[in-house]
Design a protein around this motif. Structure first.
Motif, short mmCIF file in Angstrom:
data_model
loop_
_atom_site.label_atom_id
_atom_site.label_comp_id
_atom_site.label_asym_id
_atom_site.label_seq_id
_atom_site.Cartn_x
_atom_site.Cartn_y
_atom_site.Cartn_z
N PRO A 53 14.79 -0.06 76.47
CA PRO A 53 14.18 1.22 76.09
C PRO A 53 15.21 2.35 76.12
CG PRO A 53 12.86 0.08 77.76
CD PRO A 53 14.17 -0.65 77.66
N GLY A 54 14.91 3.42 75.39
CA GLY A 54 15.85 4.53 75.31
C GLY A 54 15.39 5.79 76.02
N TYR A 55 14.26 5.75 76.70
CA TYR A 55 13.73 6.96 77.33
C TYR A 55 13.85 6.87 78.84
CZ TYR A 55 11.97 8.04 72.71
OH TYR A 55 11.88 8.31 71.38
N ALA A 56 14.06 8.05 79.48
CA ALA A 56 14.39 8.10 80.90
C ALA A 56 13.28 7.51 81.78
CB ALA A 56 14.66 9.54 81.32
N GLU A 57 12.03 7.59 81.32
CA GLU A 57 10.93 7.05 82.12
C GLU A 57 11.05 5.54 82.36
OE1 GLU A 57 10.49 9.26 79.80
OE2 GLU A 57 8.99 10.77 80.38
N PHE A 58 11.85 4.88 81.52
CA PHE A 58 11.95 3.42 81.62
C PHE A 58 13.37 3.00 82.03
CE2 PHE A 58 9.05 4.71 78.17
CZ PHE A 58 7.85 4.44 78.83
N SER A 59 14.01 3.85 82.83
CA SER A 59 15.39 3.57 83.26
C SER A 59 15.47 2.32 84.13
CB SER A 59 15.98 4.77 84.00
OG SER A 59 15.16 5.15 85.10
N GLY A 60 14.39 1.93 84.77
CA GLY A 60 14.40 0.69 85.55
C GLY A 60 14.64 -0.51 84.66
N GLU A 61 14.04 -0.50 83.46
CA GLU A 61 14.25 -1.58 82.50
C GLU A 61 15.72 -1.60 82.05
OE1 GLU A 61 11.78 -3.77 81.16
OE2 GLU A 61 10.50 -3.02 82.77
N VAL A 62 16.28 -0.41 81.84
CA VAL A 62 17.69 -0.31 81.42
C VAL A 62 18.60 -0.89 82.50
CG1 VAL A 62 19.55 1.28 80.82
CG2 VAL A 62 17.23 1.70 79.99
N LYS A 63 18.32 -0.55 83.76
CA LYS A 63 19.14 -1.06 84.86
C LYS A 63 19.06 -2.58 84.95
CE LYS A 63 20.40 2.67 87.59
NZ LYS A 63 21.42 2.85 88.64
N ALA A 64 17.87 -3.12 84.72
CA ALA A 64 17.71 -4.58 84.76
C ALA A 64 18.53 -5.23 83.65
CB ALA A 64 16.23 -4.95 84.62
N ALA A 65 18.47 -4.66 82.45
CA ALA A 65 19.24 -5.21 81.33
C ALA A 65 20.74 -5.11 81.60
CB ALA A 65 18.89 -4.49 80.04
N MET A 66 21.18 -3.96 82.11
CA MET A 66 22.61 -3.74 82.36
C MET A 66 23.14 -4.72 83.41
SD MET A 66 24.85 -1.58 81.02
CE MET A 66 24.09 -0.02 80.59
N ARG A 67 22.28 -5.16 84.31
CA ARG A 67 22.71 -6.08 85.37
C ARG A 67 23.05 -7.47 84.82
NH1 ARG A 67 24.77 -9.05 87.97
NH2 ARG A 67 24.45 -9.76 90.11
N VAL A 68 22.42 -7.88 83.72
CA VAL A 68 22.59 -9.28 83.28
C VAL A 68 23.35 -9.43 81.97
CG1 VAL A 68 20.54 -10.08 84.52
CG2 VAL A 68 20.30 -9.28 82.17
N VAL A 69 23.80 -8.31 81.37
CA VAL A 69 24.60 -8.44 80.15
C VAL A 69 26.09 -8.35 80.49
CG1 VAL A 69 22.78 -7.49 78.70
CG2 VAL A 69 24.54 -5.95 79.61
N ASP A 70 26.91 -8.87 79.59
CA ASP A 70 28.37 -8.80 79.74
C ASP A 70 28.99 -7.78 78.80
OD1 ASP A 70 28.35 -10.92 81.65
OD2 ASP A 70 28.20 -12.36 80.00
N THR A 71 28.23 -7.31 77.83
CA THR A 71 28.69 -6.27 76.92
C THR A 71 27.55 -5.30 76.65
OG1 THR A 71 30.20 -7.80 75.80
CG2 THR A 71 29.68 -5.76 74.64
N ALA A 72 27.85 -4.01 76.75
CA ALA A 72 26.87 -2.98 76.40
C ALA A 72 27.23 -2.45 75.02
CB ALA A 72 26.89 -1.86 77.42
N LEU A 73 26.32 -2.65 74.06
CA LEU A 73 26.50 -2.10 72.71
C LEU A 73 25.69 -0.81 72.64
CD1 LEU A 73 27.61 -2.38 69.83
CD2 LEU A 73 25.54 -3.67 69.25
N ARG B 196 27.27 -15.18 74.47
CA ARG B 196 27.55 -13.76 74.60
C ARG B 196 26.24 -13.09 75.04
NH1 ARG B 196 31.41 -16.23 73.61
NH2 ARG B 196 33.05 -15.86 72.05
N ASN B 197 26.30 -12.30 76.07
CA ASN B 197 25.13 -11.57 76.54
C ASN B 197 25.35 -10.08 76.27
OD1 ASN B 197 23.66 -13.82 77.63
ND2 ASN B 197 25.17 -13.88 79.28
N VAL B 198 24.57 -9.55 75.32
CA VAL B 198 24.80 -8.21 74.81
C VAL B 198 23.52 -7.38 74.96
CG1 VAL B 198 25.39 -6.84 72.76
CG2 VAL B 198 26.48 -9.07 73.14
N GLY B 199 23.67 -6.17 75.49
CA GLY B 199 22.53 -5.26 75.60
C GLY B 199 22.64 -4.14 74.60
N LEU B 200 21.51 -3.76 73.99
CA LEU B 200 21.45 -2.62 73.08
C LEU B 200 20.94 -1.42 73.86
CD1 LEU B 200 19.86 -4.24 69.88
CD2 LEU B 200 22.28 -4.11 70.53
N PHE B 201 21.78 -0.39 73.94
CA PHE B 201 21.44 0.79 74.74
C PHE B 201 21.69 2.05 73.92
CE2 PHE B 201 23.17 -2.46 77.63
CZ PHE B 201 22.08 -2.64 78.49
#
Length: 698
Positions: free
Chosen positions: A82-102, A10-15
């Motif tokens: 990360p949870g802050y807008a300055e690091f949205s690139g990291e969020v996009k990278a995580a969202m690309r490789v997870v199958d579930t967003a928690l 299971r590939n899960v991202g914490l957002f």
């Protein structure tokens, strides 16, 4: 770590919005699964996922980290984003490789701005979602308020899978609405121990209502179940579980759970739900890749039998080399093997393959289809690249990184820093593709662009810590320009200098006129050879060199046409150098006569904001000398405002926009044209330029 097949992954991202407790929840997951023997604390800087010194210092996540959690014969690869807008690139990278967003929601605050943005990112990728109402132990925690917020902001597809027993300091258990069982724990006890029991009497009615609500949402995912439900038949446990999995995968159902990461309460039930309901890579179906040779799309099953395709979603650089984080979508990546980088058309030798848990590296022989891991010391591979089997070239869709929205100048503090700054910046950009580097051709400043002031500042701190380069960060010099506003019929200069031998002589007469379209044009109308043709290139060269520094504030000159139409020469004393000097002085004389003005760059802004903020944004733009061109409703509660504004007024716009819209607004900006600076502002710019020249010459 034991071996798992693709169906067990299971590939899960914490957002979430910053501060909702993602890192603490992951810490509790690791503790509950016995991967660690004590829970670290964010404020103490000893958590598994916030291991970077910048994170320890600031007590926030600034980059994604991976930590596998082994639970009930399932391996859950959890990515803490990360949870802050300055690091949205990291969020996009995580969202690309997870199958579930928690998505985490603070029980005392409800859905916050950052969580809304994460939800939109998940929408873009059609990523299955679950919601966890966290911090139920917190003062003012209110599950009903939080759930109302979830349904209002995120939609009615969100359905409760659990209800809390008590709240704040009396939070003592969870009700599972599918099994209709209660799980009781001791408030404040972080051991994770629970006792199964009956639902308290005062929650029986709420639990029954919540269960009916959940089953109704689940039944809507299947026509047969809908008919059975409408006819009053009881759905079986297997039918509900199967339909919930299907609804989660399709996005028709978003289960809502609750608990406390800080108290390690409800975490084992959350892990149960992730293992049981969230999709494995095989559940996500075939993936699409592209053959870079013929451009054709290829459908591949996420299995070990398929050709290898692995996407690099994160790179970390230090003095020892690269750490390359990747997800294997199909095939198997093996230690001590060869791979082909189809993005860069180069071979790569794969050394040791690792699983990672924060900064811990766990050696493994294989990464199977669907798994996430890391390799080190790859020669050419960077973030966004695809690794595939030699002989079977495939390219996987890369991460869609956002464009930078803030720029700063960076300058070395010492000569030693200057020598190393270029390499350090290159390494930073390789780590973080949302950073960009450039050089202003006029000021010579090195420009570093990113997602906000904090993002750029952290990047500069990282340069010093990791690469020993100390820099000063500031706002870039605004690239003003100068031009003329009226025609000049005669700009004349005679250069005459007599020495002991040959003298210097050149006589140049120019005509200048504004050139609305184009940077600069040179022409000549010489009649009768008053200026020999072999000297005319020197005249043009002298004028072009003078374009670099105008007569008002020393900024480059643009939008001017210069014509050489008269002059004279001396058969002995004239030379190319003499005509070059004469034309330069004649041009400057002409600029003084042509009513020169200062020009400023005008930017086109595309600002996306919630409908309720359009008035505030337009008022703010008016205060920045902006001009609103139009508004385009998006139909999703957002409006795109298109406007022009001077660059000098919007250099820090990303911070101001987030402040005005409580973080909900985004924008893009590009250069459009130059316009004359209002006189009262031009006087200030010219005065500042004069002072800088005096200080430089002092």
């Amino acid at each position: 770590m034991k071996a798992y097949n693709t169906a067990q992954l299971r590939n899960v991202g914490l957002f979430s919005h910053g501060g909702a407790g993602k890192t603490s929840l992951l810490e509790a997951m690791l503790f509950t699964s016995k991967a660690i023997n004590r829970m670290g604390q964010v404020n103490e800087g000893n958590t598994v996922s916030d291991y970077d010194p910048d994170e320890v210092k600031r007590h926030i996540s600034v980059q994604i980290s991976v930590a596998p959690v082994e639970w009930t014969d399932t391996k859950i690869n959890v990515i803490d984003a990360p949870g802050y807008a300055e690091f949205s690139g990291e969020v996009k990278a995580a969202m690309r490789v997870v199958d579930t967003a928690l998505l985490l929601v603070d029980a005392s605050a409800g859905v916050e701005v950052g969580t809304e943005q994460m939800w939109r990112y998940a929408d873009e990728r059609s990523c299955p979602r679950m919601v966890f109402v966290n911090k139920m132990e917190r003062e003012n925690a209110d599950f009903k308020m939080a759930f109302h917020s979830i349904q209002t902001v995120l939609g009615k597809k969100c359905a409760p899978l659990q209800l809390p027993i008590g709240s704040q300091q009396q939070f003592r258990g969870i009700v599972d609405l599918l099994t209709m069982k209660a799980y009781i724990f001791q408030p404040g006890d972080t051991s994770g121990k629970v006792t199964e029991g009956e639902i308290p009497a005062d929650l029986q009615e709420d639990a029954q209502r919540g269960r009916e609500w959940l089953i109704e949402r689940v039944a809507e995912t299947d026509d047969d179940l809908t008919m059975k439900y409408l006819e009053g038949e009881e759905l079986t446990s297997d039918e509900i579980t199967s339909a919930l999995k299907k609804g989660l995968r399709s996005g028709e159902v978003v289960p809502v759970l609750c608990g406390s990461g800080n108290w390690n309460a409800g975490v084992s039930q959350l892990l149960d739900a992730l293992a049981l309901y969230s999709p494995s890579p095989t559940d996500m179906g075939d993936m699409t890749a592209t053959n870079p040779v013929n451009g054709q799309e290829v459908k591949l099953k996420p299995s070990d039998a398929s050709p290898l395709s692995a996407l690099v979603f994160k790179t970390i650089r230090d003095q020892f080399g690269r750490q390359t984080f990747l997800r294997v979508f199909t095939g198997t990546l093996r230690s001590d093997s060869q791979a082909f980088n189809s993005t860069r058309n180069s071979e790569e030798r794969i050394g040791q393959v690792y699983f990672v848990r924060g900064k811990e590296q766990i050696a493994t022989q294989t990464l199977v289809a669907g798994d996430i891991g890391m390799v080190v010391k790859l020669a050419n591979t960077q973030t966004g690249d695809t690794l595939c089997s030699p002989g079977t070239p495939l390219v996987v869709e890369p991460v869609d990184f956002p464009e930078p929205v803030f720029s700063a100048s960076v300058s070395p503090r010492t000569k030693a820093d200057m020598d190393k700054m270029g390499t350090a910046l290159h390494n930073l950009i390789e780590e973080d593709p949302t950073l960009r580097m450039g050089k202003d051709p006029v000021s010579g400043q090195t420009i570093l662009s990113g997602m906000g002031e904090s993002h750029v500042q952290i990047a500069s701190d990282r340069m010093k810590r990791k690469f020993g380069v100390d820099v000063t960060v500031g706002l870039p010099v605004v690239p003003y320009r100068e031009t003329i506003t009226s025609r000049v019929d005669r700009a004349h200069y005679r250069h005459k200098k007599q020495t002991g031998g040959h003298g210097q002589f050149a006589d140049v007469v120019l005509e200048l006129e504004p050139l609305p379209e184009g940077e600069f044009e040179f022409g000549e109308r010489i009649v009768g050879g008053v200026v020999p043709k072999n000297f005319i290139p020197a005249v043009e060269k002298g004028i072009r060199e003078s374009l670099h520094e105008g007569v008002l504030a020393g900024y480059p000159v643009v939008h001017v046409r210069a014509v050489l139409y008269d002059g004279s020469f001396h058969p002995v004393d004239s030379s190319e150098m003499a005509f070059k000097l004469a034309s330069s002085q004649a041009f400057k004389e002409g600029l003084q006569q042509g009513r020169p003005v200062l020009l400023e760059p005008i930017m086109t802004l595309h600002i996306q904001v919630p409908d309720g903020y359009t008035g505030d944004i337009m008022s703010d733009l008016n205060g920045r000398r902006g001009r609103v061109l139009g508004m385009n409703p998006q139909g999703n509660g957002f409006t795109v405002i298109e406007a022009y504004a001077p660059l000098s007024e919007v250099q820090r716009y990303v911070s101001d926009l987030r402040s005005v819209t409580q973080g909900r607004g985004t924008f893009s900006m590009e250069f459009d044209r130059y316009e004359a600076v209002p006189a009262h502002i031009a006087d200030k710019v010219i005065e500042e330029a004069r002072k800088h020249r005096e200080e430089a010459n002092a």
